[in-house]
Scaffold this active site. Structure first.
Site, mmCIF file in Angstrom:
data_model
loop_
_atom_site.group_PDB
_atom_site.id
_atom_site.type_symbol
_atom_site.label_atom_id
_atom_site.label_comp_id
_atom_site.label_asym_id
_atom_site.label_seq_id
_atom_site.Cartn_x
_atom_site.Cartn_y
_atom_site.Cartn_z
ATOM 1 N N SER A 1 0.804 -1.224 0.000
ATOM 2 C CA SER A 1 0.000 0.000 0.000
ATOM 3 C C SER A 1 0.836 1.272 0.000
ATOM 4 O O SER A 1 0.320 2.340 -0.300
ATOM 5 C CB SER A 1 -0.934 0.017 1.212
ATOM 6 O OG SER A 1 -0.176 -0.127 2.395
ATOM 7 N N ASP B 1 -3.705 7.648 8.179
ATOM 8 C CA ASP B 1 -4.819 6.848 8.706
ATOM 9 C C ASP B 1 -4.392 5.818 9.746
ATOM 10 O O ASP B 1 -5.168 4.942 10.099
ATOM 11 C CB ASP B 1 -5.550 6.146 7.547
ATOM 12 C CG ASP B 1 -4.646 5.163 6.803
ATOM 13 O OD1 ASP B 1 -3.476 4.996 7.197
ATOM 14 O OD2 ASP B 1 -5.108 4.560 5.817
ATOM 15 N N HIS C 1 -0.797 4.381 7.179
ATOM 16 C CA HIS C 1 -0.136 5.062 6.054
ATOM 17 C C HIS C 1 0.158 6.513 6.359
ATOM 18 O O HIS C 1 -0.503 7.115 7.206
ATOM 19 C CB HIS C 1 -1.042 4.969 4.816
ATOM 20 C CG HIS C 1 -1.473 3.567 4.540
ATOM 21 N ND1 HIS C 1 -2.748 3.119 4.792
ATOM 22 C CD2 HIS C 1 -0.781 2.509 4.072
ATOM 23 C CE1 HIS C 1 -2.823 1.836 4.486
ATOM 24 N NE2 HIS C 1 -1.654 1.438 4.048
#
Ligand SMILES: *[C@@H]1O[C@H](CO)[C@@H](O)[C@H](O)[C@H]1NC(C)=O
Ligand SMILES: *[C@@H]1O[C@H](CO)[C@@H](O)[C@H](O)[C@H]1NC(C)=O
Length: 374
Positions: free
Chosen positions: A34, A340, A343
């Protein structure tokens, strides 16, 4: 007269095509999780975690969700900007349409692991694994694409083409530790996974080099002890567990341990493939600069509390993660390093990308300096 003109044209073409000035990268191929995914996870049709396909993800730069796990651009986007290249299309978008790929492709998938997912299924933690598209699967995608695009009109000489490509291998491996940690593994248990993770990354690098890659950047892990999820999950009243930035010492030490093992593996690969430029990107060191001095980087709201979350001391609430009911995003994400919980914000990624393409957080440095500021 006509003949002379034709000869002149031929000789002109000859000089142009035999000695192209090699001052920049023509393409970027990216692998990872990610931290680098620009849309594959969403395109894979995954059902859980599709919250990354909605605002506030993407709100700052794209003004819509793109599948990037941040409010805006990621390190790979800034690297593309630095070399004047378009943002990389996610691999799975190529399958769905006629997207251009001659300037590179992104194979990274949110939630991906370095080790094959069967490892996690065999240990009964498969149900929390986001995706089966581990690093090995991403390498298979690359091989499949290579066999088709090396004969297209854009790419006539694949060896030459790959010589002008930048291969970003990672960050990858963070999830190999995140899943077991979330399932209750101790740091000692995590340490036992490091050789497996590093071996997977090393095997991938070898295969890419044997497939023609010559310039590869391999990022290490971020300081996970400063990650809001780890800070929330492993919160303790023992003050000695925290460093002066408020990060968990033991988890940061673990990230450093992974990174040191990765660097050793890269050293072995450099001896095996002396013609390749195998570059270590010190994401840990680059991130440490803003954890040490947040205000110097505009992070006036600090670095540990997330911008987008549902409450709690670090604004990370597992029952109200960013994008879910009960969460909300801060007004100015550039004042936060942490987006978040898992990340970072675009502002933090930009800083890491700067440290990578301009130094000093790559060793050895990239062959080509950036063409553009970002
Ligand atoms: C992912 O891999 C596991 C283990 O090999 C398998 O049981 C599962 O069905 C796979 N899931 C998908 C969506 O392919
Ligand atoms: C976490 O989210 C749940 C669900 O929205 C909420 O009930 C709870 O109060 C939140 N916890 C904190 C510490 O804000």
């Amino acid at each position: 007269m006509k003949i002379i003109l034709i000869l002149m044209i031929i000789s002109c073409l000859g000089t142009v095509s035999t000695s192209p000035p090699l001052k920049y990268y023509d393409s970027i191929f990216s692998f990872g999780d990610s931290l680098a995914d620009t849309g594959n996870f969403l395109l894979s049709g995954a059902i859980p975690h599709t919250v990354i396909g909605k605002l506030p993800y993407g709100e700052t730069f794209f003004h819509r969700a793109t599948g990037r796990c941040s409010n805006g651009r990621l390190v790979v986007d800034f690297v593309a900007e630095a070399y004047g290249l378009p943002y990389l299309p996610p691999y799975l978008a190529l399958a769905k349409g006629n997207k251009k790929f001659e300037h590179g492709v992104n194979f990274a998938v949110a939630g991906a692991t370095a080790v094959d997912v069967r490892f996690f299924y065999d240990r009964n933690i498969g149900k929390i694994v986001w995706t089966n598209s581990s690093l090995g699967v991403q390498l298979e995608w690359f091989k499949k694409l290579k066999s088709t695009f090396c004969s297209t009109k854009e790419v006539t000489d694949c060896a030459k083409y790959f010589k002008r490509s930048l291969f970003l291998v990672g960050e990858i491996g963070g999830n190999d530790y995140n899943y077991p940690s979330l399932a209750g593994a101790s740091i000692i248990q995590l340490k036992a996974l490091v050789p497996l993770v590093v071996e997977s990354i090393a095997v991938t690098i070898s295969m890419l080099i044997e497939d023609g890659a010559v310039e590869l950047v391999v990022p290490g892990n971020l300081p996970i002890g400063c990650n809001a999820v780890y800070l929330t999950l492993f919160r303790t009243s023992d003050k000695s567990a925290y460093d002066r930035n408020g990060c968990l010492k033991a988890y940061n030490a673990f990230s450093e341990y992974h990174n040191s093992q990765l660097k050793l593996a890269l050293e072995i690969l450099r001896h095996k493939y002396p013609h390749a430029n195998i570059i270590y990107a010190d994401y840990y060191g680059a991130a440490k600069t803003f954890f040490d001095a947040p205000k110097n980087y505009g992070f006036s709201e600090g670095t540990l509390v997330t911008c987008c979350g549902g409450g709690g001391p670090y604004n990370f609430n597992d029952s109200a993660r960013c994008g879910h009911t009960g969460s909300r995003a801060c007004l100015d994400p550039s004042t936060h390093a942490n987006w978040d919980g898992f990340h970072l914000t675009e502002a933090a990624y930009r800083h890491i990308a700067l440290g990578m393409v301009k130094g000093p957080f790559t060793s050895p440095p990239l062959t080509f300096p950036p063409l553009n500021d970002f």
